[in-house]
Structure formats: C-alpha cells, structure tokens
Design a protein around this motif. Structure first.
Motif, mmCIF file in Angstrom:
data_model
loop_
_atom_site.group_PDB
_atom_site.id
_atom_site.type_symbol
_atom_site.label_atom_id
_atom_site.label_comp_id
_atom_site.label_asym_id
_atom_site.label_seq_id
_atom_site.Cartn_x
_atom_site.Cartn_y
_atom_site.Cartn_z
ATOM 1 N N SER A 9 -7.846 5.064 9.206
ATOM 2 C CA SER A 9 -7.440 3.467 8.866
ATOM 3 C C SER A 9 -7.440 3.243 7.352
ATOM 4 O O SER A 9 -8.603 2.977 7.041
ATOM 5 N N ILE A 10 -6.486 2.629 6.907
ATOM 6 C CA ILE A 10 -6.557 2.011 5.473
ATOM 7 C C ILE A 10 -6.344 0.643 5.615
ATOM 8 O O ILE A 10 -5.264 0.151 5.995
ATOM 9 N N ILE A 11 -7.134 -0.237 5.362
ATOM 10 C CA ILE A 11 -7.250 -1.739 5.460
ATOM 11 C C ILE A 11 -6.697 -2.037 3.994
ATOM 12 O O ILE A 11 -7.601 -1.701 2.902
ATOM 13 N N LEU A 12 -5.671 -2.337 3.937
ATOM 14 C CA LEU A 12 -4.787 -2.667 2.338
ATOM 15 C C LEU A 12 -4.989 -4.174 2.342
ATOM 16 O O LEU A 12 -4.424 -5.189 3.084
ATOM 17 N N LYS A 13 -5.721 -4.624 1.164
ATOM 18 C CA LYS A 13 -6.208 -6.133 0.932
ATOM 19 C C LYS A 13 -5.465 -6.702 -0.186
ATOM 20 O O LYS A 13 -5.492 -7.867 -0.321
ATOM 21 N N GLY A 14 -4.886 -5.713 -1.248
ATOM 22 C CA GLY A 14 -4.341 -6.359 -2.264
ATOM 23 C C GLY A 14 -3.504 -5.195 -3.291
ATOM 24 O O GLY A 14 -4.071 -4.302 -2.949
ATOM 25 N N CYS A 15 -2.635 -5.465 -3.906
ATOM 26 C CA CYS A 15 -2.111 -4.580 -4.971
ATOM 27 C C CYS A 15 -1.543 -5.336 -6.080
ATOM 28 O O CYS A 15 -1.261 -6.470 -5.889
ATOM 29 N N TYR A 16 -1.612 -4.782 -7.062
ATOM 30 C CA TYR A 16 -0.977 -5.329 -8.359
ATOM 31 C C TYR A 16 0.568 -5.606 -8.157
ATOM 32 O O TYR A 16 1.189 -6.743 -8.670
ATOM 33 N N ASN A 17 1.351 -4.589 -8.043
ATOM 34 C CA ASN A 17 2.698 -4.673 -7.842
ATOM 35 C C ASN A 17 3.119 -3.920 -6.722
ATOM 36 O O ASN A 17 3.144 -2.690 -6.265
ATOM 37 N N ARG A 18 3.588 -4.725 -5.647
ATOM 38 C CA ARG A 18 4.017 -4.204 -4.321
ATOM 39 C C ARG A 18 5.088 -3.215 -4.429
ATOM 40 O O ARG A 18 5.240 -2.375 -3.588
ATOM 41 N N GLU A 19 6.238 -3.606 -5.223
ATOM 42 C CA GLU A 19 7.350 -3.010 -5.332
ATOM 43 C C GLU A 19 7.208 -1.599 -5.767
ATOM 44 O O GLU A 19 7.598 -0.474 -5.256
ATOM 45 N N HIS A 20 5.897 -1.053 -6.732
ATOM 46 C CA HIS A 20 5.968 0.124 -7.208
ATOM 47 C C HIS A 20 5.096 1.027 -6.036
ATOM 48 O O HIS A 20 5.527 2.014 -5.962
ATOM 49 N N LEU A 21 4.147 0.014 -5.470
ATOM 50 C CA LEU A 21 3.467 0.594 -4.474
ATOM 51 C C LEU A 21 4.258 1.063 -3.406
ATOM 52 O O LEU A 21 4.191 2.229 -2.641
ATOM 53 N N GLU A 22 5.241 0.120 -2.928
ATOM 54 C CA GLU A 22 6.210 0.567 -1.747
ATOM 55 C C GLU A 22 6.991 1.759 -2.115
ATOM 56 O O GLU A 22 7.159 2.858 -1.375
ATOM 57 N N ARG A 23 7.588 2.162 -3.523
ATOM 58 C CA ARG A 23 8.189 3.219 -3.723
ATOM 59 C C ARG A 23 7.273 4.235 -3.712
ATOM 60 O O ARG A 23 7.905 5.438 -3.307
ATOM 61 N N ARG A 24 6.115 4.356 -4.267
ATOM 62 C CA ARG A 24 5.268 5.477 -4.232
ATOM 63 C C ARG A 24 4.966 5.821 -2.722
ATOM 64 O O ARG A 24 5.008 7.070 -2.431
ATOM 65 N N LEU A 25 4.357 5.026 -1.939
ATOM 66 C CA LEU A 25 4.102 5.416 -0.557
ATOM 67 C C LEU A 25 5.328 5.769 0.072
ATOM 68 O O LEU A 25 5.173 6.617 1.024
ATOM 69 N N GLU A 26 6.652 5.515 -0.014
ATOM 70 C CA GLU A 26 7.630 5.853 0.558
ATOM 71 C C GLU A 26 8.111 7.555 0.240
ATOM 72 O O GLU A 26 8.538 8.200 1.189
ATOM 73 N N LYS A 27 7.523 8.140 -0.636
ATOM 74 C CA LYS A 27 7.634 9.508 -1.078
ATOM 75 C C LYS A 27 6.407 10.306 -0.431
ATOM 76 O O LYS A 27 6.678 11.474 -0.320
ATOM 77 N N ILE A 28 5.531 9.545 0.205
ATOM 78 C CA ILE A 28 4.249 10.139 0.714
ATOM 79 C C ILE A 28 4.058 10.104 2.237
ATOM 80 O O ILE A 28 3.911 10.955 2.890
ATOM 81 N N LEU A 29 4.417 8.714 2.530
ATOM 82 C CA LEU A 29 4.043 8.491 3.927
ATOM 83 C C LEU A 29 5.327 8.955 4.932
ATOM 84 O O LEU A 29 6.425 8.973 4.535
ATOM 85 N N LEU A 30 5.048 9.206 6.011
ATOM 86 C CA LEU A 30 6.268 9.679 7.084
ATOM 87 C C LEU A 30 6.496 8.459 7.847
ATOM 88 O O LEU A 30 6.515 8.369 9.020
ATOM 89 N N ARG A 31 6.947 7.456 6.977
ATOM 90 C CA ARG A 31 7.479 6.264 7.481
ATOM 91 C C ARG A 31 8.807 5.682 6.624
ATOM 92 O O ARG A 31 8.733 5.958 5.429
ATOM 93 N N GLY A 32 9.522 5.155 7.216
ATOM 94 C CA GLY A 32 10.579 4.593 6.509
ATOM 95 C C GLY A 32 10.255 3.412 5.725
ATOM 96 O O GLY A 32 9.334 2.801 5.792
ATOM 97 N N ARG A 33 11.182 3.134 4.811
ATOM 98 C CA ARG A 33 10.907 1.936 3.653
ATOM 99 C C ARG A 33 10.734 0.566 4.412
ATOM 100 O O ARG A 33 9.649 -0.061 3.825
ATOM 101 N N LEU A 34 11.493 0.386 5.245
ATOM 102 C CA LEU A 34 11.474 -0.972 5.909
ATOM 103 C C LEU A 34 10.061 -1.111 6.556
ATOM 104 O O LEU A 34 9.179 -2.061 6.256
ATOM 105 N N ALA A 35 9.183 -0.101 7.211
ATOM 106 C CA ALA A 35 8.119 -0.062 7.957
ATOM 107 C C ALA A 35 7.082 -0.163 6.897
ATOM 108 O O ALA A 35 6.055 -1.107 6.943
ATOM 109 N N ILE A 36 7.022 0.330 5.585
ATOM 110 C CA ILE A 36 6.201 0.266 4.525
ATOM 111 C C ILE A 36 6.391 -1.140 3.884
ATOM 112 O O ILE A 36 5.223 -1.998 3.847
ATOM 113 N N LYS A 37 7.456 -1.652 3.989
ATOM 114 C CA LYS A 37 7.679 -3.023 3.542
ATOM 115 C C LYS A 37 7.045 -4.071 4.156
ATOM 116 O O LYS A 37 6.551 -4.825 3.826
#
Length: 250
Positions: free
Chosen positions: A9-37
């Motif tokens: 379980s990863i509790i995500l409490k903040g990030c500097y740039n959500r768009e950058h993080l979204e694109r990076r996680l999309e390449k790693i997580l087995l989830r769609g972009r909409l779910a990550i967003k």
C-alpha cells in the motif's frame, strides 16, 4: 527463492508535478492512464499494488524522482484514525486548531505518528504546524475556503540546520524540493519555538521516514540493507548468481 509476492500500500500525500508523475507511473503500473489520473486527483490517496520487491522498486524510484510524498505498507492498509486519536494531547491544543485539523483528510496522517502540534503562521496565514514522524506539515484554511490546505516538508528534503530568525518568534526551515531551494519562515509563539525545533530535529534523527530494503542471499549468505533510493536493481546475487530474497522495511 525470489522475493515473495504480496500487496503493498502506497499512501500518496503530495507530488510536485502530477502530470510528470502520471506519465511516469503509466509506464510502470499495470493500470490505465485514467485510473492513475483518478488516483492522483484524490490525493491524499491509497494505491494498492501486488508484486514482489523487485517489481516494486521501480515504482518507488519513480515516485522519489518526481518528489512524491509517500508512506508505504507491506501488509495491507492500516486503519485510518482521526487526528484526535493519533495525537494524545489533541484536547489540550487551541480549540481553533482542533476545528481546523478535524477537517483534514485522515489519509494525510496514514502511517505516521504525530509528535507535536503548535499554532503558527506562514505567508500571513494562521494555521497549525504539525511535526510527524515523516514530515513537517503546515495546515491552514484561508477565509472563505471550505477545505483545508497543506504544505508538506518531508525530512528527506530537509537541510540542516534549522535556524531561528531575527525575531525570537521565527523558525526558518531550509529544504530542497523539485523546484528550488526553499527557505520558509514560520512565525510561532515564543514559548513554542524551542520545543518545535527540538521535535523536528528528534523526528528527523529517528529516521522513521526512511524506506529500506533488506537483501539476503540464502546461498552464499550475503546481506545488505539500503534505503530504497540506493537499493541495487539486480535481482540476482553478484557473488554467486543466485536469486536474492528481499524485503521492505518500513
């Protein structure tokens, strides 16, 4: 034997740039972009991921690279508790601070111990300075707003030393986030300045915020323990070539 698959379980409490993080996680997580967003839009949120340590390391490193603020659990999600139950002296703090903090999402404190809550102001806004086991928080709610907002300074971004300002009621906190070196000045009642500084220094020294990986080769006996940011990415022992057993320590 490779590292065991389990739920993290990863509790995500903040990030500097959500768009950058979204694109990076999309390449790693087995989830769609909409779910990550959708997850990032509900920060503070809980992301549950199944894998072994070897598959989890790239996810954590992506989060760290984007200056995401997280806590991690290797066995399910701990129960959320209101801050009134997490902080034993809650009923002794200013009633205005109690009212402010009760409205803060409970996920913000998930996985952390709260050591100190004191009144403070930052950029001419009055609020609460919260010292936890993992970070320093400034919580406020500007006039007319219906929701609280927060600034989070993780201890891994904190630079030593903490300084007192020219006025006896000022505490200057130096830290490096993704943008630039920050030097934030918090105004605190004089009687709380020394104890706030001491609480922050003690919490950082305790290192409860660090995420570590224990690596063990049961064939040749090699062992190591590294923070996740510096953990080796190899899945096999460099000494004998057999698979590592690795566990996350939080």
């Amino acid at each position: 034997m490779s590292s065991e698959y389990k739920y993290y379980s990863i509790i995500l409490k903040g990030c500097y740039n959500r768009e950058h993080l979204e694109r990076r996680l999309e390449k790693i997580l087995l989830r769609g972009r909409l779910a990550i967003k959708m997850a990032l839009d509900t920060i503070p949120c809980v992301i549950i991921y199944k894998g072994n340590v070897d598959t989890i390391i790239p996810i954590f490193k992506a989060l760290i690279t984007e200056y995401a603020i997280i806590t991690i659990f290797a066995d399910g999600v701990p129960p959320t508790l209101p801050i009134a139950k997490k902080y034993r002296d809650f009923l002794h703090i200013n009633p205005n601070l109690q009212a402010l903090l009760i409205d803060v999402p409970e996920n913000l404190w998930l996985g952390e111990a709260i050591h100190r809550i004191i009144p403070a102001s930052f950029l001419d806004e009055a609020g609460a300075l919260v010292v936890s086991s993992h970070a320093i928080y400034f919580i406020d709610k500007p006039a007319g707003d219906t929701k609280s907002r927060w600034l989070i300074i993780p201890y891994e971004q904190l630079n030593d030393p903490l300084n007192l300002g020219e006025q006896e009621t000022q505490l200057i906190i130096h830290y490096q986030n993704a943008a630039v070196q920050q030097n934030d000045v918090f105004t605190i009642p004089r009687e709380f300045v020394a104890s706030a500084k001491r609480s922050i220094e003690q919490a950082k020294l305790a290192q409860k915020y660090l995420i570590k990986i224990k690596t063990h080769c049961i064939t040749c006996g090699y062992r190591s323990e590294d923070t996740i940011a510096h953990a080796p990415t190899e899945t096999h022992c460099q000494h004998c070539g057999k698979p590592y057993q690795r566990t996350i320590i939080v």
